[in-house]
Scaffold this active site. Sequence first.
Site: not given
Ligand code: BES
Ligand code: ZN
Length: 425
Positions: A227, A246, A280-281, A308, A385
């Site tokens: 992403h 990220d 994605e975020e 990712d 984040h």
């Molecule tokens: N890269 C993250 C996902 C992640 C974080 C995977 C830590 C494994 C370990 C991704 O960009 C993210 O932040 N995903 C969101 C969920 C999405 C549905 C908005 C999250 O994890 O809160």
């Molecule tokens: Zn993220």
Amino acid sequence: MNLRRAAWVSSTLATCLVGAAHAGPKVWVSVGEDAYRLLRRAGADIEQVELHTLPVQAPAAEGSSKLVRRDESVYLMRVDSDALPRLSQDVHQRLNRCAGYVMHASRAQGRQELSGFRAALLRQETAGKVNYEIDNQAEVNALLPQLQESNVRSTIVQLSTDYKNRYYATHYGVNASDDLVKTWKALAAGRADVTVKQFSHNWPQKSVIMTIKGTTSPKQIVVIGGHLDSTIGNTQEESIAPGADDDASGIASLTEVARVLLSSGYQPRRTIQFMAYAAEEIGLFGSAAIAADYKAKGKKVIGALQLDMTNYQGGTSDYTMITDYTNAAQNTFVKNLAAYYTPSMVVNQGACGYACSDHASWTRNGYVASFPFESLLSQDNPYIHTPQDTIDKSGNNANHAIKFSRLALAFAVELGSDGPALLTK
Ligand code: BES
Ligand code: ZN
């Protein structure tokens, strides 16, 4: 929970996404068993609860190589929207993860989404018509040495410093997409079989797709994605959200694969598509739109690989294969690729526990997807984040991210070189 993690939880609590603004006081959501218990314990106003199950695969314990198939409970319900920020907070503090719930427009929609998801997961268990033999060693071995860490590093630096953020709704996020098109087009210069296009959405940032057309089976597509967007939670126009890990790292890892495939003159038999997903975020929006569009058009995606977070090695683990919302047969193939082409790498497996990245969009739409992750999930990058997600947290190099380029290149060529004759029925 270790100390580092405990400190991070209290300092970055605000960085988890707590869902979009709520239209009314009651909303339809679905949550997992643990989050449901938290909601109950918090005394939330819950109505019309119904239990659904999703078949998921998870390791018996973190790091364990034993996979257990279990039916995960998901509760669809109407809940007071005021309870949701609190739920996210509880999930974050007690369960040590983000994304406590998924919103649905209505009960009917929630049911439909859950049953569609369930059907897609069940289909995964019976999928497996693809040839996962490692049988293109000559091509892969010729290409692997051409991958360069310095290129991956400079792409990460560029993406994380040229823009204050790459959020889906800001002008920086829009520019990042427009600039990536130029970067990828430059890599494709002189190749008539390659196109670079933006995929427009109903929000400002566009996804970017590079297509290397297959010579003998162009309708069969191999996808490698990551992403493009970044966030710090409540991201504003001028927020500092570098997202170096990220997920500038994933885009950088796959851009280097594209560079080598193109500059070497490699021509796949199947079509290979590199994708930089927008938004994605905020809930996997870009990939969800693309995967749904592909499904609606009947496009044949042989397999998708998600990159990712590829540049922060939190411990001795090199790759963690994510076992939930991914395809077991293809995951085994990816593990075999790692064992064959990068034998010194340590491979683990683990479950996110929720649809944590864009691989889930492919899975939801009935496609096969895998997600190799940068560390054990318990040792992941504590700076994501936040404005501190910068490349210095990875020693100012891309030594880890280049490993994912190797894995992705092997994936692209081993699957991309196959054609229909190699499909086993
Ligand atoms: N890269 C993250 C996902 C992640 C974080 C995977 C830590 C494994 C370990 C991704 O960009 C993210 O932040 N995903 C969101 C969920 C999405 C549905 C908005 C999250 O994890 O809160
Ligand atoms: Zn993220």
